[in-house]
Write a protein that holds these residues in place. Structure first.
Motif, PDB file in Angstrom:
ATOM      1  N   PRO A 278     -19.451 -22.064  81.154  1.00 15.28           N
ATOM      2  CA  PRO A 278     -19.335 -21.628  82.547  1.00 15.28           C
ATOM      3  C   PRO A 278     -18.834 -20.191  82.674  1.00 15.28           C
ATOM      4  CG  PRO A 278     -18.491 -23.858  82.297  1.00 15.28           C
ATOM      5  CD  PRO A 278     -18.766 -23.352  80.912  1.00 15.28           C
ATOM      6  N   GLY A 279     -17.906 -19.796  81.802  1.00 11.92           N
ATOM      7  CA  GLY A 279     -17.386 -18.432  81.855  1.00 11.92           C
ATOM      8  C   GLY A 279     -18.441 -17.397  81.560  1.00 11.92           C
ATOM      9  N   TYR A 280     -19.356 -17.707  80.663  1.00  7.88           N
ATOM     10  CA  TYR A 280     -20.439 -16.771  80.342  1.00  7.88           C
ATOM     11  C   TYR A 280     -21.359 -16.606  81.544  1.00  7.88           C
ATOM     12  CZ  TYR A 280     -24.556 -14.765  78.101  1.00  7.88           C
ATOM     13  OH  TYR A 280     -25.624 -13.969  77.790  1.00  7.88           O
ATOM     14  N   VAL A 281     -21.656 -17.709  82.207  1.00 10.85           N
ATOM     15  CA  VAL A 281     -22.518 -17.642  83.396  1.00 10.85           C
ATOM     16  C   VAL A 281     -21.864 -16.781  84.474  1.00 10.85           C
ATOM     17  CG1 VAL A 281     -23.606 -18.986  85.226  1.00 10.85           C
ATOM     18  CG2 VAL A 281     -23.572 -19.871  82.888  1.00 10.85           C
ATOM     19  N   LEU A 282     -20.553 -16.934  84.643  1.00  9.01           N
ATOM     20  CA  LEU A 282     -19.846 -16.126  85.643  1.00  9.01           C
ATOM     21  C   LEU A 282     -19.873 -14.642  85.272  1.00  9.01           C
ATOM     22  CD1 LEU A 282     -16.728 -18.344  86.463  1.00  9.01           C
ATOM     23  CD2 LEU A 282     -18.672 -17.830  87.961  1.00  9.01           C
ATOM     24  N   ARG A 283     -19.711 -14.339  83.993  1.00 11.74           N
ATOM     25  CA  ARG A 283     -19.749 -12.937  83.565  1.00 11.74           C
ATOM     26  C   ARG A 283     -21.146 -12.342  83.698  1.00 11.74           C
ATOM     27  NH1 ARG A 283     -16.325 -15.118  79.638  1.00 11.74           N
ATOM     28  NH2 ARG A 283     -17.988 -15.200  78.054  1.00 11.74           N
ATOM     29  N   ALA A 284     -22.164 -13.199  83.597  1.00 15.55           N
ATOM     30  CA  ALA A 284     -23.541 -12.715  83.730  1.00 15.55           C
ATOM     31  C   ALA A 284     -23.973 -12.578  85.180  1.00 15.55           C
ATOM     32  CB  ALA A 284     -24.493 -13.660  83.002  1.00 15.55           C
ATOM     33  N   LEU A 285     -23.197 -13.143  86.100  1.00 12.49           N
ATOM     34  CA  LEU A 285     -23.595 -13.156  87.507  1.00 12.49           C
ATOM     35  C   LEU A 285     -23.812 -11.760  88.087  1.00 12.49           C
ATOM     36  CD1 LEU A 285     -24.245 -15.131  89.764  1.00 12.49           C
ATOM     37  CD2 LEU A 285     -21.846 -15.068  90.447  1.00 12.49           C
ATOM     38  N   PRO A 286     -22.936 -10.782  87.829  1.00 14.88           N
ATOM     39  CA  PRO A 286     -23.207  -9.434  88.359  1.00 14.88           C
ATOM     40  C   PRO A 286     -24.545  -8.876  87.905  1.00 14.88           C
ATOM     41  CG  PRO A 286     -20.939  -9.586  87.595  1.00 14.88           C
ATOM     42  CD  PRO A 286     -21.627 -10.836  87.148  1.00 14.88           C
ATOM     43  N   LEU A 287     -24.945  -9.156  86.669  1.00 15.36           N
ATOM     44  CA  LEU A 287     -26.229  -8.678  86.166  1.00 15.36           C
ATOM     45  C   LEU A 287     -27.388  -9.393  86.853  1.00 15.36           C
ATOM     46  CD1 LEU A 287     -27.905  -7.005  84.198  1.00 15.36           C
ATOM     47  CD2 LEU A 287     -27.571  -8.799  82.493  1.00 15.36           C
ATOM     48  N   LEU A 288     -27.215 -10.685  87.107  1.00 10.66           N
ATOM     49  CA  LEU A 288     -28.273 -11.437  87.785  1.00 10.66           C
ATOM     50  C   LEU A 288     -28.456 -10.960  89.218  1.00 10.66           C
ATOM     51  CD1 LEU A 288     -27.436 -15.034  86.480  1.00 10.66           C
ATOM     52  CD2 LEU A 288     -29.253 -13.512  85.692  1.00 10.66           C
ATOM     53  N   LEU A 289     -27.328 -10.657  89.884  1.00 10.03           N
ATOM     54  CA  LEU A 289     -27.395 -10.222  91.276  1.00 10.03           C
ATOM     55  C   LEU A 289     -27.813  -8.766  91.406  1.00 10.03           C
ATOM     56  CD1 LEU A 289     -24.158 -11.931  92.654  1.00 10.03           C
ATOM     57  CD2 LEU A 289     -26.528 -12.689  92.924  1.00 10.03           C
ATOM     58  N   ARG A 290     -27.426  -7.945  90.435  1.00  9.81           N
ATOM     59  CA  ARG A 290     -27.745  -6.513  90.476  1.00  9.81           C
ATOM     60  C   ARG A 290     -28.098  -6.060  89.061  1.00  9.81           C
ATOM     61  NH1 ARG A 290     -24.691  -1.493  90.829  1.00  9.81           N
ATOM     62  NH2 ARG A 290     -25.832  -0.012  92.134  1.00  9.81           N
ATOM     63  N   PRO A 291     -29.370  -6.174  88.688  1.00 12.13           N
ATOM     64  CA  PRO A 291     -29.780  -5.860  87.310  1.00 12.13           C
ATOM     65  C   PRO A 291     -29.834  -4.361  87.047  1.00 12.13           C
ATOM     66  CG  PRO A 291     -31.690  -6.533  88.605  1.00 12.13           C
ATOM     67  CD  PRO A 291     -30.487  -6.713  89.490  1.00 12.13           C
ATOM     68  N   THR A 292     -28.686  -3.813  86.703  1.00 12.89           N
ATOM     69  CA  THR A 292     -28.588  -2.385  86.405  1.00 12.89           C
ATOM     70  C   THR A 292     -28.166  -2.196  84.951  1.00 12.89           C
ATOM     71  OG1 THR A 292     -26.250  -2.244  87.006  1.00 12.89           O
ATOM     72  CG2 THR A 292     -27.871  -1.909  88.774  1.00 12.89           C
ATOM     73  N   ARG A 293     -28.400  -0.998  84.440  1.00 10.70           N
ATOM     74  CA  ARG A 293     -27.995  -0.670  83.078  1.00 10.70           C
ATOM     75  C   ARG A 293     -26.487  -0.864  82.910  1.00 10.70           C
ATOM     76  NH1 ARG A 293     -25.857   3.967  80.777  1.00 10.70           N
ATOM     77  NH2 ARG A 293     -26.301   4.258  78.528  1.00 10.70           N
ATOM     78  N   ALA A 294     -25.706  -0.424  83.889  1.00  8.22           N
ATOM     79  CA  ALA A 294     -24.251  -0.528  83.788  1.00  8.22           C
ATOM     80  C   ALA A 294     -23.807  -1.985  83.679  1.00  8.22           C
ATOM     81  CB  ALA A 294     -23.588   0.143  84.991  1.00  8.22           C
ATOM     82  N   ASN A 295     -24.388  -2.865  84.505  1.00  7.47           N
ATOM     83  CA  ASN A 295     -24.005  -4.275  84.449  1.00  7.47           C
ATOM     84  C   ASN A 295     -24.466  -4.930  83.145  1.00  7.47           C
ATOM     85  OD1 ASN A 295     -22.670  -4.307  86.884  1.00  7.47           O
ATOM     86  ND2 ASN A 295     -24.435  -4.984  88.065  1.00  7.47           N
ATOM     87  N   ALA A 296     -25.632  -4.525  82.660  1.00  2.00           N
ATOM     88  CA  ALA A 296     -26.129  -5.071  81.396  1.00  2.00           C
ATOM     89  C   ALA A 296     -25.223  -4.669  80.237  1.00  2.00           C
ATOM     90  CB  ALA A 296     -27.556  -4.599  81.144  1.00  2.00           C
ATOM     91  N   LEU A 297     -24.864  -3.395  80.185  1.00  4.08           N
ATOM     92  CA  LEU A 297     -24.012  -2.923  79.095  1.00  4.08           C
ATOM     93  C   LEU A 297     -22.610  -3.525  79.183  1.00  4.08           C
ATOM     94  CD1 LEU A 297     -25.028   0.842  78.806  1.00  4.08           C
ATOM     95  CD2 LEU A 297     -25.878  -1.133  77.521  1.00  4.08           C
ATOM     96  N   ALA A 298     -22.130  -3.769  80.400  1.00  7.59           N
ATOM     97  CA  ALA A 298     -20.820  -4.394  80.559  1.00  7.59           C
ATOM     98  C   ALA A 298     -20.826  -5.817  80.006  1.00  7.59           C
ATOM     99  CB  ALA A 298     -20.417  -4.400  82.027  1.00  7.59           C
TER     100      ALA A 298
END
Length: 293
Positions: free
Chosen positions: A159-179
């Motif tokens: 569940p924690g991984y899904v939560l950390r991936a949520l910003p990338l799913l909602l806003r697929p940007t390079r910054a969110n991907a690298l984070a």
């Protein structure tokens, strides 16, 4: 194409080419037509050697397998695939991919186009889920199956991984991907691979990954290797390994210590490729997938 979209493609292409430059000399770029569009394949190794098809994780592209191609290309025809609809140079077209059966039909057409009646199949992450599903549906076409830190095959995501991936799913940007990569790999991600992933998430023409059911391990008919990343943030490595051993009592299951989910297949590649080489080379004259069908 808008100016912004054009620049996004240019940035991705530059990152992709930098990663592809790490492939060994003699690598060929193949565009294989299928009813679902054209699939880009990076091919290395003797044309007559046993074919080894490599399916990457989501967003990684087939270019990520450079080290595996160098390590295994002497004994295998290494065929690393850009997944259709994902980042890379495969082009969608023709029939849409909507189901697991569609993906199996796509892989049928890809193997046919490569002249491979049968092949060894290896996938990482989402690519492992695709490989597993194909081996379940088409055991007669798969000699050996290798699953590298497979997701949704033996256990779900943390569940924690899904939560950390949520910003990338909602806003697929390079910054969110690298984070996300920095957090999951604790800063050990390969820079070239990370840049491809980061640039790829912003491409305007990506398709969402298909939601696939968990494959039935009881349907498999031959040698299976499961390698779990010991420091995987995507799921609990020990629980995945234990579930895989229960599901595949005759399979080979091991934990790669010190390796993260997104670090595969590059970080820790020496240990990974040694395991793959031993597994793929073992008993080539013995019965393989589909032999009992």
């Amino acid at each position: 194409m808008s100016t912004t979209a054009s620049r996004t493609h240019q940035d991705f292409d530059a990152a992709y080419d930098a990663l592809l430059a790490r492939w060994p000399a003699g690598t060929a770029e193949l565009d294989v037509p299928t009813p679902y569009g054209t699939t880009r394949v990076h091919a290395h190794g003797p044309a007559g050697a046993p074919p080894l098809v490599l399916l990457p994780g989501g967003g990684a592209t087939g270019a990520v397998w450079a080290g595996t191609a160098a390590a295994l290309g002497g004994q295998h025809r290494v065929l690393a695939v850009d997944l259709p609809g994902d980042a890379g140079r495969s082009a969608r077209g023709g029939r849409p991919l909507r189901t697991g059966d569609d993906l199996a039909a796509w892989l049928d057409a890809l193997l046919d186009g490569l002249g491979a009646g049968r092949a060894d199949l290896c996938g990482h992450s989402y690519g492992a889920l695709l490989a597993f599903g194909y081996a379940e549906r088409r055991p007669q076409r798969v000699d050996r199956l290798a699953l590298l830190d497979p997701t949704q095959c033996f256990a779900g995501f943390r569940p924690g991984y899904v939560l950390r991936a949520l910003p990338l799913l909602l806003r697929p940007t390079r910054a969110n991907a690298l984070a996300l990569l920095a957090r999951e790999t604790e800063g050990t991600a390969d820079p070239d691979c990370a840049e491809v992933y980061g640039q790829g998430v912003g491409l305007p023409d990506l398709a969402r990954p298909l939601r696939l059911r968990r494959p039935d391990a009881a349907a498999l008919r031959g040698p299976v290797l499961v390698l779990v990343a010991g420091r995987s943030g995507a799921h609990d490595a020990r629980k995945v390994a234990a579930a895989a051993r229960r599901a595949l009592p005759d399979g080979e299951v091991a934990v790669l210590e010190g390796v993260t989910h997104h670090g595969l297949p590059v970080v820790g590649g020496d240990a990974l490729n040694a395991r793959l080489a031993a597994f793929l080379g073992r008993g080539r004259d013995q019965a393989a997938f589909g032999a009992s069908l």
